[in-house]
Structure formats: structure tokens, C-alpha cells
Design an enzyme around this catalytic site. Structure first.
Site, short mmCIF file in Angstrom:
data_model
loop_
_atom_site.label_atom_id
_atom_site.label_comp_id
_atom_site.label_asym_id
_atom_site.label_seq_id
_atom_site.Cartn_x
_atom_site.Cartn_y
_atom_site.Cartn_z
N THR A 111 1.30 -1.25 0.30
CA THR A 111 -0.13 -0.18 -0.21
C THR A 111 1.14 1.06 -0.25
OG1 THR A 111 -1.99 -1.53 1.52
CG2 THR A 111 -1.94 1.86 1.67
N LYS A 187 -7.03 1.60 -3.42
CA LYS A 187 -6.41 1.00 -2.07
C LYS A 187 -6.94 2.33 -1.20
CE LYS A 187 -5.22 -1.57 0.93
NZ LYS A 187 -3.76 -2.98 1.04
N LYS A 255 0.82 4.16 9.12
CA LYS A 255 1.23 4.78 8.18
C LYS A 255 0.13 4.76 7.20
CE LYS A 255 2.14 0.78 5.62
NZ LYS A 255 1.19 0.33 4.58
#
Lengths: 312, 312
Positions: A111, A187, A255
Site C-alpha cells: 500500500t 486502495k 502508516k
């Protein structure tokens, strides 16, 4: 190439396709299992010798570097954590890029921001290899069963080269665009929602605990009501069991919601819910829960309010 | 009592049970329909003569006040918007409380704070009538089909008196506790999640629009992924169609997330996601969308970011 020539006594036409898998953690290891079950030969590498040992025990071969895993492969799949690791896998010391046969494809599952996916794709494609931007979702169990969801974008040539391996790994393959970046963007939209929903679930469930409601009954009612989410249904059993062993850790959303804030700031897009959720993940990491399950946000809310949650 | 005696030529043993329905809007009107279909006689009142006319056309009887609707009823169901209206229905001028036969039950469906539900319940029960705290969810269509979800708490006597009518209205009746307040608390947990999820859905979908993603594809991918929520799935078709006619209005969550903030502040419970969502509903109301569909938060995000959303 040499590795491939020595791989067995099959003729070129009936030899197994070879997939290099870089990163053998819960997702990459599961994907390797699914690929071998579907008849692929897997050459894997990981910094953890324990994970490499598991691959060998399951019938795979080990490689000492991304370059070695890539050198004989028809498809290279990178299942690392973020953009920095992906760049290192491709272009770092003993990186995969220059070892890949021209015309083969690099499938990037980490990702990352769409902008960096575009940059990595352009840089690799300039060398005559294909790049498929292919973030995944579904968790470790579905990875091992070959039932991931893949959100992919890239050139027709990249899709063509990757499709046999993707078919073995994915229950759902979304073809979302003709260039790297679009898969990453989809995503990130999913991660925005997932990160907010986990935080909201923990905020609501601990608020119920603060009011001394029956939490098992709260779970029963909410999962049958308009307040339900995929994440509420999936994560709140961890809170009910008081079990915060990491299936997916707090740091993952530190993150991913961090990437979303960077993207949103860059695009002048206000995202106050994602921002509020990020603060809670940061606080959870700050008090020492960063490597615990992301449902640990409930424990943070309990600390902040004096609510009592179930203990394992 | 007199109203009941003159209601028809049935003997007491085979006469229809009479339900007073106070508030005949989309939910109350639907519930009246479901009750009549199940064989109850419905006496309804509403400030809107148009809604009263609909009830009469559907076979119900009209009452000029809560007191009149309650005077001959076996069960009184209040389907108004908030705590203030519920108090007025019970204890205001021509209120239901003193008109109810002792031993009958008042079923309160409005969403309100648990504390006020407890207070209203205690005040009515001191007069010898029962009070069932019974917030509902499910929307107007399911109300008319008799398929609501009811989150109820109250004494055994209150449940016993209300159960035949509830069975006609509800697909799911949760019996959550033995005193008013618990049903309200469960409903507020649901509203916290629902309000946050709508805001998150609008934040994510408009962020996708800002990045020029294919929004129909975003809907397809997210509803099949871990980022899904009941509200994302239910509300985002309004955004895709550019149709913001109110099914449930922005002002509902200005109210409900406001109650949550009041509760949370009173209990020293930090609820940053609910707080961030409330600010967005307030801003949407502030720019004039208060009576529009709650998916209008997407239009607010678009205004704030320059994103382009579909138009109807």
C-alpha cells in the site's frame, strides 16, 4: 536465466512457470502457498531466515536477494510493507529490476501513495520490464487460500504477463486502469474507510462499556443494524475476548492514514474524520501499543475514560 | 374508555385491540399501516392534517390530540422526533399521560439520551401507567412492512402490554433491560456509528472524485472490501445519482451526534470521531443543506475541495 535453466529436467514447453515472491510474511507466505498449490514454482526471499525455512518446507526454493529471486522468474511479486521497501526491492543493492528478464512483470502489492506508485512504475518500465500496481486486501487466511482481492492497474502487457499468477492468488481481480497509480488510489480510499471504521468501532464499543452496557449484546445488536461495518464485525470480537495479539497492527494505520493525510494535504482536500482517527492511532502507538492489534484503540479509549473492558 | 365502548358492536372479548399512534410521519405512518394490516384498530394524531387524512384513507381513525388518541387505547405509541416532543406528547397540554387507562403502556420510539428516557419513564410510571423505552431503526419502507428493529427496555409489565403491537411492527425486538434508558443507550451507540460512517463514506467518496476515480467502480470495489459499511452501501447510491432529496436529513445527525457529545462530555468520555463528524453535519446545515439528505455531506466536501460529483 541460469537458475531457470537448471531448475529441472522439463523441456521449456512443459516447465512450470516460476514466480519470485519477495517478502514472505503473513501475506506473502500465504500467496506463495496458493501459487504452489496452483502449480507454480516459487522462489522466495525474506530477511527472516525462519520465514525462508517455512517456504522451503512447503516445497519452495529460497533466494538470497531480490535479484536472485527475480533472475529466473516469469513474474516477480513484491509483498513488502511500504513504498520505501518496494523501491529498495526494485532498485536497491541486489535489487530485482536489473535482474528481471525484459518483458516480465513486477507485481507490487504494498500500500502506497498513487504518486509514488506512478513513479516506481515509470522508472521500471523505462528499462523494458512491466509494472503492475496491485495492492491487495483480504488478510492472511484468504491469502493462503488464493482468495485475495487485488486492486490492480497497469498496461495491458503488464496484466497479460501477471494474469496467470493473479488468477491463482485472487478471488477477485479488479482491473482499474491502464497505468500504475489507480490501483493505489483505490486502495487508499479503502484504507481511509477501514481506518476510520476501526476507530469508530472502538470509540463506540468502549463508550458502551463506559455506560455498563452488555457488550456481547451491543455486538449482536449493532451487527444487525445500520451502524454496522465490515471492520466492526471483524475487529470487535477481539475486544470482547480481550485479545489484542496482532492480526493487523496499530502501526499499519499510523502508516496508511499518514499517507492519506499527505495525499489530502497535497491535494487541498480536508479529511477531518481520517485526521481524527490518525490521532488515535498515533496515541495508541505513543502509549506503547504500536505492535498490538489495531483493536487496541479500544484499550486506549478505556485508558482515557476509565471504562472497563473485558480481559482475556 | 368511552371511545372504546362506542368503537363498534363487537363484544369486549372479540373487539379489536386499539393502538394510539402519535406522530404519523414516514415512520409513524408506516407503523400505523403495519398495525392495521395485523388487525389492530389505529387511532392516530399529527399536527399535519395531510398525514391525518392519509391515515383515515388507509382505514384508521383520527384524534385531535395525544389525549384523545390515548384515551381509548390499549397501547400508545409515540413516534416523534426527540425528547422535547415526547415530553410534550406525554405531559403537555392535552397530553397522553393522564388520558391513558392505568395499566396500559406508552411506547416511546424517539431517539433521546438514556438519562431523559429514564426520567420520562419514572414520571409516567409514578402515575400507574407503563413506559417502554423503544427506539426503532430500519427506515420508512421497513416500518410499513412491519419489519423494524426495536431496541427496547422496560419492566416486564411494560413488555407484556406492548408485545402484541411490537410483534406487528418489528422483525427484530431486542429486549435489552428491565428499565427505561438501556434501549436509548443502545440506540445512541448505533447512531454514533451510523453518523460517523455516513461522514466517512462522504469523505472517502468525494476524495475519490477529487482524484478523478471512476465513482461507480469505487462503489463496486468498496462494497466488496473491508472498507464497507452498512451506511456506505446504503447512502452512496444517492451521491452516484446526484440525488439529495431527503430520506433522512442532515438535521437528524446534528441532533443525534449532539446528544452523543452531551452524553460523552457529561461522562468524561472523549469521542473525537463523533465530534469530527458532528462538525461536518453542522457545516452542512450551516451552508443550507440541513433539510437535505444526509449524503449531502458529500456535496459539502466537494464545495470545500473543488471536487466534482455527479449531478442528477
Amino acid at each position: 536465466m541460469e537458475r531457470m535453466m537448471t531448475a529441472g529436467d522439463q523441456s521449456p514447453s512443459d516447465r512450470k512457470s516460476v514466480v519470485g515472491v519477495i517478502g514472505l510474511g503473513s501475506m506473502g507466505g500465504g500467496m506463495a502457498t496458493a501459487l504452489m498449490r496452483a502449480g507454480f514454482e516459487v522462489v522466495g526471499c525474506d530477511v527472516s531466515s525462519e520465514l525462508v525455512g517455512k517456504l522451503i518446507a512447503a516445497g519452495g526454493r529460497s533466494a538470497g536477494s531480490p535479484a536472485e529471486a527475480a533472475s529466473g522468474a516469469d513474474v516477480v511479486i513484491s509483498v513488502v510493507v511500504n513504498a520505501a521497501q518496494t523501491e529498495s526491492v526494485l532498485f536497491g543493492e541486489n535489487g530485482a529490476a536489473s535482474a528481471m528478464r525484459p518483458g516480465t512483470v513486477f507485481v507490487s502489492c504494498a500500500t502506497m501513495s498513487p504518486e509514488i506508485a506512478r513513479q516506481l512504475g515509470a522508472r521500471l518500465e523505462a528499462t523494458g520490464r512491466h509494472y503492475l500496481d496491485a495492492p491487495i486486501s483480504g488478510g492472511a487466511a484468504r491469502a493462503a487460500q488464493g482468495e485475495l482481492t487485488v486492486l490492480a492497474s497497469g498496461s495491458a502487457a503488464a496484466f497479460d504477463a501477471a494474469r496467470p499468477a493473479l488468477d491463482a492468488m485472487a478471488a477477485r481481480l479488479y482491473e482499474l486502469g491502464d497505468a500504475p497509480g489507480t490501483g493505489a488510489a483505490f486502495k487508499m480510499i479503502n484504507q481511509l474507510l477501514a481506518g476510520v471504521h476501526i476507530a469508530a468501532a472502538c470509540e463506540a464499543m468502549t463508550f458502551a462499556a463506559k455506560q455498563n452496557l452488555d457488550l456481547a449484546k451491543v455486538y449482536e445488536v449493532i451487527t444487525a443494524s445500520a451502524g454496522n461495518s465490515w471492520m466492526f464485525e471483524n475487529r470487535m470480537p477481539h475486544v470482547l475476548a480481550g485479545d489484542y495479539r496482532p492480526l493487523s497492527a496499530i502501526e499499519i494505520f499510523v502508516k496508511d492514514l499518514g499517507i492519506i493525510q499527505d495525499m489530502a494535504r497535497s491535494e487541498r482536500y480536508p479529511a477531518p474524520l481520517a485526521a481524527a482517527a490518525l490521532q488515535m492511532y498515533l496515541a495508541a502507538a505513543g502509549v506503547g501499543m504500536g505492535k498490538d492489534d489495531d483493536a487496541s484503540l479500544a484499550r486506549l479509549y478505556a485508558q482515557l475514560s476509565g471504562a472497563t473492558l473485558p480481559e482475556s
